[in-house]
Motif scaffolding. Structure first.
Motif, PDB file in Angstrom:
ATOM      1  N   SER A  30      55.470  47.113  55.531  1.00 41.72           N
ATOM      2  CA  SER A  30      55.687  47.511  54.087  1.00 41.72           C
ATOM      3  C   SER A  30      55.974  45.849  53.505  1.00 41.72           C
ATOM      4  O   SER A  30      56.011  44.966  54.267  1.00 41.72           O
ATOM      5  CB  SER A  30      56.842  48.175  54.177  1.00 41.72           C
ATOM      6  OG  SER A  30      57.423  48.490  52.787  1.00 41.72           O
ATOM      7  N   GLY A  31      56.172  46.094  51.991  1.00 45.81           N
ATOM      8  CA  GLY A  31      56.475  44.877  51.409  1.00 45.81           C
ATOM      9  C   GLY A  31      55.085  43.908  51.246  1.00 45.81           C
ATOM     10  O   GLY A  31      54.034  44.379  51.326  1.00 45.81           O
ATOM     11  N   GLY A  32      55.344  42.667  50.924  1.00 49.41           N
ATOM     12  CA  GLY A  32      54.208  41.691  50.482  1.00 49.41           C
ATOM     13  C   GLY A  32      54.773  40.499  50.326  1.00 49.41           C
ATOM     14  O   GLY A  32      56.024  39.994  50.756  1.00 49.41           O
ATOM     15  N   PHE A  33      54.152  39.651  49.881  1.00 47.15           N
ATOM     16  CA  PHE A  33      54.364  38.227  49.418  1.00 47.15           C
ATOM     17  C   PHE A  33      53.813  37.470  48.250  1.00 47.15           C
ATOM     18  O   PHE A  33      52.801  38.210  47.812  1.00 47.15           O
ATOM     19  CB  PHE A  33      53.808  37.236  50.776  1.00 47.15           C
ATOM     20  CG  PHE A  33      52.623  37.184  51.029  1.00 47.15           C
ATOM     21  CD1 PHE A  33      51.653  36.119  50.252  1.00 47.15           C
ATOM     22  CD2 PHE A  33      51.843  38.065  51.792  1.00 47.15           C
ATOM     23  CE1 PHE A  33      50.447  36.163  50.465  1.00 47.15           C
ATOM     24  CE2 PHE A  33      50.580  37.907  52.009  1.00 47.15           C
ATOM     25  CZ  PHE A  33      50.051  37.031  51.501  1.00 47.15           C
ATOM     26  N   CYS A  34      54.291  36.593  47.931  1.00 53.06           N
ATOM     27  CA  CYS A  34      53.737  35.893  46.742  1.00 53.06           C
ATOM     28  C   CYS A  34      53.822  34.297  46.924  1.00 53.06           C
ATOM     29  O   CYS A  34      54.928  33.846  47.339  1.00 53.06           O
ATOM     30  CB  CYS A  34      54.120  36.325  45.579  1.00 53.06           C
ATOM     31  SG  CYS A  34      56.153  35.649  45.384  1.00 53.06           S
ATOM     32  N   GLN A  44      59.852  36.128  40.688  1.00 53.16           N
ATOM     33  CA  GLN A  44      59.351  37.341  41.448  1.00 53.16           C
ATOM     34  C   GLN A  44      60.651  37.867  42.225  1.00 53.16           C
ATOM     35  O   GLN A  44      60.776  39.212  42.174  1.00 53.16           O
ATOM     36  CB  GLN A  44      58.150  36.970  42.195  1.00 53.16           C
ATOM     37  CG  GLN A  44      57.026  36.843  41.399  1.00 53.16           C
ATOM     38  CD  GLN A  44      56.357  37.817  40.694  1.00 53.16           C
ATOM     39  OE1 GLN A  44      56.738  38.276  39.457  1.00 53.16           O
ATOM     40  NE2 GLN A  44      55.714  38.791  41.331  1.00 53.16           N
ATOM     41  N   ARG A  45      61.244  37.153  42.862  1.00 52.61           N
ATOM     42  CA  ARG A  45      62.139  37.302  44.003  1.00 52.61           C
ATOM     43  C   ARG A  45      63.255  38.003  43.143  1.00 52.61           C
ATOM     44  O   ARG A  45      63.877  39.338  43.810  1.00 52.61           O
ATOM     45  CB  ARG A  45      62.791  36.155  44.828  1.00 52.61           C
ATOM     46  CG  ARG A  45      63.681  36.431  45.838  1.00 52.61           C
ATOM     47  CD  ARG A  45      64.359  35.149  46.513  1.00 52.61           C
ATOM     48  NE  ARG A  45      64.972  34.080  45.817  1.00 52.61           N
ATOM     49  CZ  ARG A  45      66.436  34.591  45.510  1.00 52.61           C
ATOM     50  NH1 ARG A  45      67.010  35.691  46.161  1.00 52.61           N
ATOM     51  NH2 ARG A  45      66.984  33.940  44.824  1.00 52.61           N
ATOM     52  N   LEU A  46      63.775  37.496  42.032  1.00 55.64           N
ATOM     53  CA  LEU A  46      64.943  37.968  41.374  1.00 55.64           C
ATOM     54  C   LEU A  46      64.748  39.346  40.877  1.00 55.64           C
ATOM     55  O   LEU A  46      65.466  40.135  40.405  1.00 55.64           O
ATOM     56  CB  LEU A  46      65.441  36.929  40.529  1.00 55.64           C
ATOM     57  CG  LEU A  46      66.060  35.800  41.100  1.00 55.64           C
ATOM     58  CD1 LEU A  46      66.537  34.801  39.756  1.00 55.64           C
ATOM     59  CD2 LEU A  46      67.380  36.199  41.838  1.00 55.64           C
ATOM     60  N   SER A  47      63.514  39.467  40.369  1.00 57.74           N
ATOM     61  CA  SER A  47      63.068  40.892  39.828  1.00 57.74           C
ATOM     62  C   SER A  47      62.653  41.930  40.853  1.00 57.74           C
ATOM     63  O   SER A  47      62.143  42.967  40.143  1.00 57.74           O
ATOM     64  CB  SER A  47      61.689  40.410  38.800  1.00 57.74           C
ATOM     65  OG  SER A  47      62.124  39.453  37.782  1.00 57.74           O
ATOM     66  N   GLY A  48      62.418  41.616  41.910  1.00 60.70           N
ATOM     67  CA  GLY A  48      62.012  42.369  43.045  1.00 60.70           C
ATOM     68  C   GLY A  48      62.874  43.724  43.085  1.00 60.70           C
ATOM     69  O   GLY A  48      64.341  43.429  43.048  1.00 60.70           O
ATOM     70  N   SER A  54      69.172  46.284  46.033  1.00 60.67           N
ATOM     71  CA  SER A  54      69.749  46.129  47.529  1.00 60.67           C
ATOM     72  C   SER A  54      68.813  47.005  48.575  1.00 60.67           C
ATOM     73  O   SER A  54      69.199  47.686  49.430  1.00 60.67           O
ATOM     74  CB  SER A  54      71.026  46.487  47.626  1.00 60.67           C
ATOM     75  OG  SER A  54      71.630  45.599  46.969  1.00 60.67           O
ATOM     76  N   ALA A  55      67.537  47.100  48.291  1.00 66.25           N
ATOM     77  CA  ALA A  55      66.426  48.176  49.011  1.00 66.25           C
ATOM     78  C   ALA A  55      65.614  47.239  49.869  1.00 66.25           C
ATOM     79  O   ALA A  55      64.344  47.307  49.826  1.00 66.25           O
ATOM     80  CB  ALA A  55      65.567  49.019  47.993  1.00 66.25           C
ATOM     81  N   SER A  56      66.341  46.421  50.727  1.00 63.05           N
ATOM     82  CA  SER A  56      65.571  45.449  51.714  1.00 63.05           C
ATOM     83  C   SER A  56      64.735  46.156  52.589  1.00 63.05           C
ATOM     84  O   SER A  56      64.839  47.528  52.853  1.00 63.05           O
ATOM     85  CB  SER A  56      66.592  44.673  52.363  1.00 63.05           C
ATOM     86  OG  SER A  56      67.361  43.946  51.570  1.00 63.05           O
ATOM     87  N   MET A  57      63.578  45.576  53.070  1.00 63.47           N
ATOM     88  CA  MET A  57      62.661  46.336  53.934  1.00 63.47           C
ATOM     89  C   MET A  57      63.269  46.353  55.106  1.00 63.47           C
ATOM     90  O   MET A  57      64.131  45.815  55.666  1.00 63.47           O
ATOM     91  CB  MET A  57      61.258  45.394  54.191  1.00 63.47           C
ATOM     92  CG  MET A  57      60.362  45.865  54.996  1.00 63.47           C
ATOM     93  SD  MET A  57      58.514  44.881  54.966  1.00 63.47           S
ATOM     94  CE  MET A  57      59.084  43.552  55.900  1.00 63.47           C
ATOM     95  N   PRO A  58      63.094  47.632  55.892  1.00 62.12           N
ATOM     96  CA  PRO A  58      63.658  47.803  57.069  1.00 62.12           C
ATOM     97  C   PRO A  58      63.501  47.068  57.958  1.00 62.12           C
ATOM     98  O   PRO A  58      62.393  46.566  58.064  1.00 62.12           O
ATOM     99  CB  PRO A  58      63.324  49.421  57.418  1.00 62.12           C
ATOM    100  CG  PRO A  58      62.848  49.787  56.057  1.00 62.12           C
ATOM    101  CD  PRO A  58      62.487  48.773  55.191  1.00 62.12           C
TER     102      PRO A  58
END
Length: 203
Positions: A30-34, A44-48, A54-58
């Motif tokens: 899950s998730g991704g990268f930029c 991108q990080r602050l807008s994610g 606070s819904a970090s990837m498990p």
């Protein structure tokens, strides 16, 4: 060779403002990268969603992504060759199904399938036009029919109002290097049967 679009099309990555990738298809996590300059990445990080809500990837998906990348780095040819073979087989079988439109680049394991425009015209008894809602409903019905044969299909979903160019409705299939020939043939057969059943109904 699995190094992304810039490598595939021989484009210098420095000529691209923003490189993004998803971990949910190729990696099965899950998730991704930029990748971009520092200011853009910070935005991108602050807008994610992970930061805002606070819904970090498990943690387990983080480990899955890390292990998958390590496996690809250790033996890339093993995975890439079988994935290409499976992709070719899946596309070949799907293209043989009457009434089905198979989209996407031939080399891509991400395959979008739709009912062809000619098929939709034949299905419309009233002769009226199909709305996006109508087509979505038919694709959901196709998925339900395939499930009866033991194949789970999911319609590609988007946040419509956030898309500048909203893609046409489709069912998205992601071919894996781990799929066996038997599994791919079963999937294609289930889709063929589902298409046959739903296209026989007039709307």
């Amino acid at each position: 060779r699995g190094a992304g679009l810039t490598d595939h099309f021989n484009i210098d990555p420095h000529e691209v403002d923003l490189l993004i990738g998803s971990l949910c298809f190729a990696i099965g996590a899950s998730g991704g990268f930029c990748c971009a300059d520092k200011d853009l990445v910070e935005h991108q990080r602050l807008s994610g969603l992970g930061y805002c809500f606070s819904a970090s990837m498990p943690g387990i998906l983080t480990i899955a992504a890390s292990d998958a990348i390590q496996a690809l780095e250790a033996d890339p040819d093993n995975y890439l060759v079988s994935m290409r073979e499976n992709t070719t087989l899946m596309r070949t079988l799907l293209k043989r199904i009457p009434g089905l439109q198979v989209d996407g680049m031939a080399e891509s394991p991400l395959i979008h399938i739709r009912l062809s425009p000619e098929t939709l015209v034949r299905m419309k008894r009233s002769g009226g036009t199909w709305t996006k809602t109508d087509i979505d409903r038919v694709l959901i019905e196709l998925s339900e029919e395939a499930l009866k044969d033991g194949v789970l299909l999911m319609r590609a979903t988007y946040v419509d109002e956030h898309e500048r160019l909203l893609p046409n409705s489709s069912i998205r299939i992601c071919v894996s290097s781990a799929h066996t020939r038997k599994e791919i043939e079963k999937c294609a057969h289930a889709i063929k049967s589902a298409v046959s059943r739903i296209t026989s109904k007039k709307r």
